[in-house]
Design an enzyme around this catalytic site. Structure first.
Site, PDB file in Angstrom:
ATOM      1  CB  SER A 139       1.705  -6.518  -8.071  1.00 20.67           C
ATOM      2  OG  SER A 139       0.401  -6.021  -8.281  1.00 20.67           O
ATOM      3  CE1 TYR A 152       3.566  -1.415  -8.570  1.00 16.81           C
ATOM      4  CE2 TYR A 152       1.615  -2.497  -9.446  1.00 16.81           C
ATOM      5  CZ  TYR A 152       2.485  -2.259  -8.398  1.00 16.81           C
ATOM      6  OH  TYR A 152       2.288  -2.878  -7.184  1.00 16.81           O
TER       7      TYR A 152
HETATM    8  N1  LIG Z   1      -1.214  -1.898  -1.844  1.00 13.32           N
HETATM    9  C1  LIG Z   1      -1.503  -2.770  -2.792  1.00 13.32           C
HETATM   10  O1  LIG Z   1      -2.691  -2.992  -3.132  1.00 13.32           O
HETATM   11  C2  LIG Z   1      -0.406  -3.546  -3.462  1.00 13.32           C
HETATM   12  C3  LIG Z   1      -0.794  -4.520  -4.389  1.00 13.32           C
HETATM   13  C4  LIG Z   1       0.181  -5.262  -5.024  1.00 13.32           C
HETATM   14  C5  LIG Z   1       1.518  -5.045  -4.717  1.00 13.32           C
HETATM   15  N2  LIG Z   1       1.869  -4.107  -3.815  1.00 13.32           N
HETATM   16  C6  LIG Z   1       3.307  -3.926  -3.532  1.00 13.32           C
HETATM   17  O2  LIG Z   1       3.547  -3.966  -2.148  1.00 13.32           O
HETATM   18  C7  LIG Z   1       4.689  -3.180  -1.849  1.00 13.32           C
HETATM   19  C8  LIG Z   1       4.347  -2.191  -0.745  1.00 13.32           C
HETATM   20  O3  LIG Z   1       3.306  -1.356  -1.208  1.00 13.32           O
HETATM   21  P1  LIG Z   1       2.349  -0.529  -0.237  1.00 13.32           P
HETATM   22  O4  LIG Z   1       0.992  -0.634  -0.775  1.00 13.32           O
HETATM   23  O5  LIG Z   1       2.621  -0.904   1.159  1.00 13.32           O
HETATM   24  O6  LIG Z   1       2.868   0.955  -0.560  1.00 13.32           O
HETATM   25  P2  LIG Z   1       3.217   2.195   0.396  1.00 13.32           P
HETATM   26  O7  LIG Z   1       2.310   2.230   1.563  1.00 13.32           O
HETATM   27  O8  LIG Z   1       3.303   3.355  -0.512  1.00 13.32           O
HETATM   28  O9  LIG Z   1       4.687   1.830   0.935  1.00 13.32           O
HETATM   29  C9  LIG Z   1       5.767   1.770   0.064  1.00 13.32           C
HETATM   30  C10 LIG Z   1       7.022   1.549   0.871  1.00 13.32           C
HETATM   31  O10 LIG Z   1       8.129   1.445  -0.037  1.00 13.32           O
HETATM   32  C11 LIG Z   1       9.158   2.304   0.421  1.00 13.32           C
HETATM   33  N3  LIG Z   1       9.925   2.823  -0.695  1.00 13.32           N
HETATM   34  C12 LIG Z   1       9.462   3.360  -1.854  1.00 13.32           C
HETATM   35  N4  LIG Z   1      10.490   3.789  -2.597  1.00 13.32           N
HETATM   36  C13 LIG Z   1      11.618   3.518  -1.895  1.00 13.32           C
HETATM   37  C14 LIG Z   1      12.994   3.744  -2.122  1.00 13.32           C
HETATM   38  N5  LIG Z   1      13.449   4.344  -3.244  1.00 13.32           N
HETATM   39  N6  LIG Z   1      13.893   3.343  -1.184  1.00 13.32           N
HETATM   40  C15 LIG Z   1      13.468   2.754  -0.044  1.00 13.32           C
HETATM   41  N7  LIG Z   1      12.182   2.517   0.230  1.00 13.32           N
HETATM   42  C16 LIG Z   1      11.273   2.903  -0.691  1.00 13.32           C
HETATM   43  C17 LIG Z   1       8.449   3.413   1.155  1.00 13.32           C
HETATM   44  O11 LIG Z   1       9.332   3.963   2.137  1.00 13.32           O
HETATM   45  P3  LIG Z   1       9.988   5.433   2.064  1.00 13.32           P
HETATM   46  O12 LIG Z   1       9.105   6.279   1.204  1.00 13.32           O
HETATM   47  O13 LIG Z   1      10.046   5.859   3.495  1.00 13.32           O
HETATM   48  O14 LIG Z   1      11.335   5.198   1.490  1.00 13.32           O
HETATM   49  C18 LIG Z   1       7.316   2.681   1.828  1.00 13.32           C
HETATM   50  O15 LIG Z   1       7.732   2.149   3.059  1.00 13.32           O
HETATM   51  C19 LIG Z   1       5.112  -2.516  -3.161  1.00 13.32           C
HETATM   52  O16 LIG Z   1       6.125  -3.280  -3.768  1.00 13.32           O
HETATM   53  C20 LIG Z   1       3.848  -2.586  -3.991  1.00 13.32           C
HETATM   54  O17 LIG Z   1       4.120  -2.582  -5.371  1.00 13.32           O
HETATM   55  C21 LIG Z   1       0.942  -3.344  -3.178  1.00 13.32           C
END
Ligand SMILES: NC(=O)c1ccc[n+]([C@@H]2O[C@H](COP(=O)([O-])OP(=O)(O)OC[C@H]3O[C@@H](n4cnc5c(N)ncnc54)[C@H](OP(=O)(O)O)[C@@H]3O)[C@@H](O)[C@H]2O)c1
Length: 259
Positions: A139, A152
């Protein structure tokens, strides 16, 4: 020829799901992992995807054993993946003075240890074959520490550093490591943010750029490019200036009651 196989954690939502759709569109076979496997199944059906190209696994990335079992089952049934994307992650505000230490533990276990466990589950088979790519989703937040977001930010700084170390380790074995640092992407993870999110990307747009970056053979990138420029500037910014810039900025929401 058998289609290439991508294993993706975090595939039930947001970035992981958008990446799954992008790889599917490119003709890949998919191994999709999340705790909410049913959510993935329903999504696959709703999108009208060919089920024979997609395997769905329920696993909690905080449970190393469950990921190792997924890896074993996936490799036995479909072979070693060509690409493994560790996309599972959580983001919660953090305050050291409050009762948030359990939040920090959960964030580290999911974002850092969960990523290492994911790679651990697939790397031996990829090394034996001598090809493959491991993709860590870091990130922009890992570039510098943001007030109220210490758990985070530090987890993502760890991800960036860990992937860099792993890159050196895997090189001799023919396995590539790619770090992708998203800026802001419109997903459930960012939906609750109360502050402005510059250069906010649609998940599909993000997935398109990430897919191209991974395929291009890059080892590190920030998406979108505007954030890459900002990341470089933030690294150069002296502490007093950085602190002043961040003063008064709205903070990431904390959980009402720690779980
Ligand atoms: N959105 C942004 O702006 C952004 C920016 C920088 C980085 N990121 C990174 O991108 C990645 C995805 O984020 P997102 O924005 O797509 O978030 P999201 O929509 O909340 O999705 C998060 C995903 O992670 C899975 N997850 C969470 N805890 C888990 C666990 N204990 N075991 C297995 N799966 C787990 C969830 O699946 P389940 O709940 O079904 O298990 C879900 O599929 C993350 O690493 C986040 O830090 C996002």
């Amino acid at each position: 020829v058998t289609a290439r196989l991508a294993a993706i954690t975090g595939a039930s939502s947001g970035i992981g799901q958008a990446l799954a759709a992008r790889y599917y569109r490119a003709g890949w076979r998919l191994a999709l992992v999340a705790r909410r496997a049913r959510q993935i199944e329903e999504w696959v059906v709703a999108r009208g995807f060919d089920r024979s190209r997609i395997a769905v696994y329920a696993a909690d990335v905080r449970q190393v054993d469950s990921l190792v079992e997924v890896g074993r089952a996936c490799i036995a049934a479909h072979g070693a993946p060509d690409v493994v994307i560790a996309g599972a992650g959580i983001s919660i505000g953090f305050d050291t003075a409050e009762h948030d230490l359990e939040v920090m533990r959960r964030i580290y276990e999911t974002n850092v240890l969960g990523m290492a466990a994911t790679f651990h589950a697939f790397l031996p088979a990829m090394r034996t074959r001598g090809t493959g790519t491991l993709v860590g989703i870091g990130s922009m937040a890992g570039i510098r520490g943001l007030p109220g977001h210490g758990a985070y930010c530090s987890s993502k700084a760890a991800v960036i550093s860990y992937c860099e170390a792993l890159r050196g380790e895997c090189r001799a074995h023919g396995v590539r490591v790619v770090t992708i640092n998203p800026g802001y992407v419109a997903t459930p993870l960012t939906a609750k943010n109360r502050y402005p999110m510059p250069f906010l990307l649609d998940p599909d747009v993000f997935a398109e750029r990430a897919y191209r970056a991974i395929e291009s053979g890059t080892s590190y990138c920030v998406i979108p490019w505007q954030m890459a420029v900002l990341a470089k500037l933030l690294r150069l910014l002296p502490d007093p200036l950085f602190d002043r810039l961040l003063a008064g900025r709205p903070r990431k929401h904390r959980e009402e009651a720690p779980q």
